[in-house]
Design an enzyme around this catalytic site. Sequence first.
Site, short mmCIF file in Angstrom:
data_model
loop_
_atom_site.label_atom_id
_atom_site.label_comp_id
_atom_site.label_asym_id
_atom_site.label_seq_id
_atom_site.Cartn_x
_atom_site.Cartn_y
_atom_site.Cartn_z
N GLY A 1 0.79 -1.23 0.00
CA GLY A 1 0.00 0.00 0.00
C GLY A 1 0.81 1.27 0.00
N GLU B 1 -6.77 4.95 1.89
CA GLU B 1 -7.01 3.57 2.29
C GLU B 1 -8.02 3.53 3.42
OE1 GLU B 1 -2.73 1.57 1.04
OE2 GLU B 1 -3.16 1.89 3.16
N HIS C 1 -5.43 -9.05 7.76
CA HIS C 1 -5.74 -8.23 6.59
C HIS C 1 -6.98 -8.80 5.92
CE1 HIS C 1 -5.41 -5.97 2.87
NE2 HIS C 1 -4.46 -5.24 3.43
N ARG D 1 -9.70 -2.14 9.37
CA ARG D 1 -9.42 -3.51 8.94
C ARG D 1 -10.10 -4.58 9.80
NH1 ARG D 1 -2.94 -3.23 7.48
NH2 ARG D 1 -3.18 -2.25 5.44
N HIS E 1 -1.71 -10.74 9.47
CA HIS E 1 -0.97 -9.71 8.75
C HIS E 1 0.01 -8.91 9.61
CE1 HIS E 1 -0.19 -6.79 5.64
NE2 HIS E 1 -0.67 -5.79 6.37
N ARG F 1 -4.23 -1.50 13.95
CA ARG F 1 -3.39 -0.53 13.25
C ARG F 1 -4.12 0.10 12.08
NH1 ARG F 1 -0.45 -0.82 8.77
NH2 ARG F 1 -0.28 -3.10 8.66
N SER G 1 2.37 1.35 9.41
CA SER G 1 3.43 0.46 9.87
C SER G 1 4.81 0.89 9.40
CB SER G 1 3.17 -0.98 9.42
OG SER G 1 3.06 -1.06 8.02
#
Length: 543
Positions: free
Chosen positions: A62, A127, A244, A290, A351, A386, A391
């Site tokens: 991403g 996102e 994810h 997510r 993930h 998150r 990250s």
Amino acid sequence: MKTPRYLLDYSNINFEKVYIDFLIIGTGIAGLYSAIHAHKWGKVLIVTKEKLEDSNTEHAQGGIAAVFDKEDSTELHLKDTLVAGAGLCNREAVQVLVNEGPARVRELIDMGTNFDRHHDQIALTREGAHSRRRILHAGGDATGEEVRRALTNVVVNQLGIPVHEKTFILDLITHEGRCYGALAYCHHYKKFVAYLAPITIVATGGCGQLYRTTSNPDVATGDGMAFAYRAGAELMDMEFIQFHPTTLYIPGLPAFLVSEAVRGEGAVLRNANGERFMHKYHPMAELAPRDVVARAIVDQMKKDGKLHVWLDITHRDAEFLKNRFPTIYKTCLKNGIDMAKDWLPVAPAAHYMMGGVRTDLYGATRIPGLFACGEVACTGVHGANRLASNSLLDGLVFGYRIFEKAIPEFKSFNEDLDKIPLFIPEPKYKKRRSLCSTYRKRLQLLMSEKVGIIRDEEGLKSALETLEDWSKCLEFEFSSMEEWETQNMIQIAYIMVRSALVRKESRGAHYRRDYPESILSYKGRHFVFQRESQESDSVELES
């Protein structure tokens, strides 16, 4: 579970000693970036258990979230991160992340990272759970690969920092409560090595391989968390592993990440009947956090009686998709899927670990001389879930801040490393022939079934009982990296299960069907585990 201090009985092992100022363990964005800044102050050496490029960073598609647009602000980035974190983010850590992030990303650009551009401006996408377009990306969907390339160029070609590949860190060297480096086995030269250093920085990444289906590479077995824990460091927030929502589901093949950015560019999720369903679960639909999307997909899969749902981006033409998502596009074509015409079969996969080695906002652990950054570390910045593309930013920001504490500690160091004992003798370990072929797959199945996206007390207690039985393997001495990894994985899995049992609520990535609501008394409360006490403690951080 009784956790031995060491993986091996080192009393009959001859170690080759290597002396450096800064030992960096790991070659993802956090490790490489830290090494570059450590080089300004002394002799640096990087150790990685496989090849330099083998890390979660390499697989990041991403991008990096940072405020670069005039329509955006650090206040909005802060708010989005806190909302995604579900009431558990360390607010001070998030403030550091969003405020210092843009400067670190600009430094990354100065180091040669080529982010995608649109009309001479940095291209930004949006996102899940972001209120603005703030995701910088490279090579369409190959951001991690480009970042790793740029940092590797600086580390290897410009600075000449040595990298010891195929070297597995077994345990940290500690004496009288301080860290002095690490004990390792070098597979390439078939020898044991003691890396002695005043400052050790752990940047070993996460533990996605604990699960049967994961977007992580094979190296993500939680080693850094395990050897830090054995040395006396604290582990925090271990119940929170992010799944994810969208990895490509092709029976018989490993999960392949389908970036959040695909939904950011308008892709929608459909059930077995071709109907959209995300609007029934969250106002942001496909762009919800997510944890919400992953649970919604699991619920829909159960209703449909299928092993996947569909991701539809057929409203975009082939030319756009080839340029924006070249890696995903090629992978889909290889498997007979044309993104411009066909829906993608997708399912969630393990993930990212929000928990890890507890540090302060300068990467310092409770052990002097030992620092941690990146996914292996836990400041509480990500809370219970998150925010997408935070990250890589985490690795940059906290990898940089380490040196505000590490340099004064390094400058004041005046001990003779030759006089430091490499280990404390322990009772002899029992010998055993093999571990990996039986335990690892069973462990991955156990974690997927009992400690996955949806949990309950019955499943968690069953998992704990099994892991307590398997913990006997920690008393044995093995001779291969795969077996050492499996011992680390069992150790970390046990702490994850215990942490999940203690949190009797649902929050972010930790969802319990027997406690489906978030409980106010758990907000801002983080559970901490330490080897010496064998019990959990809790700390309160402002959220």
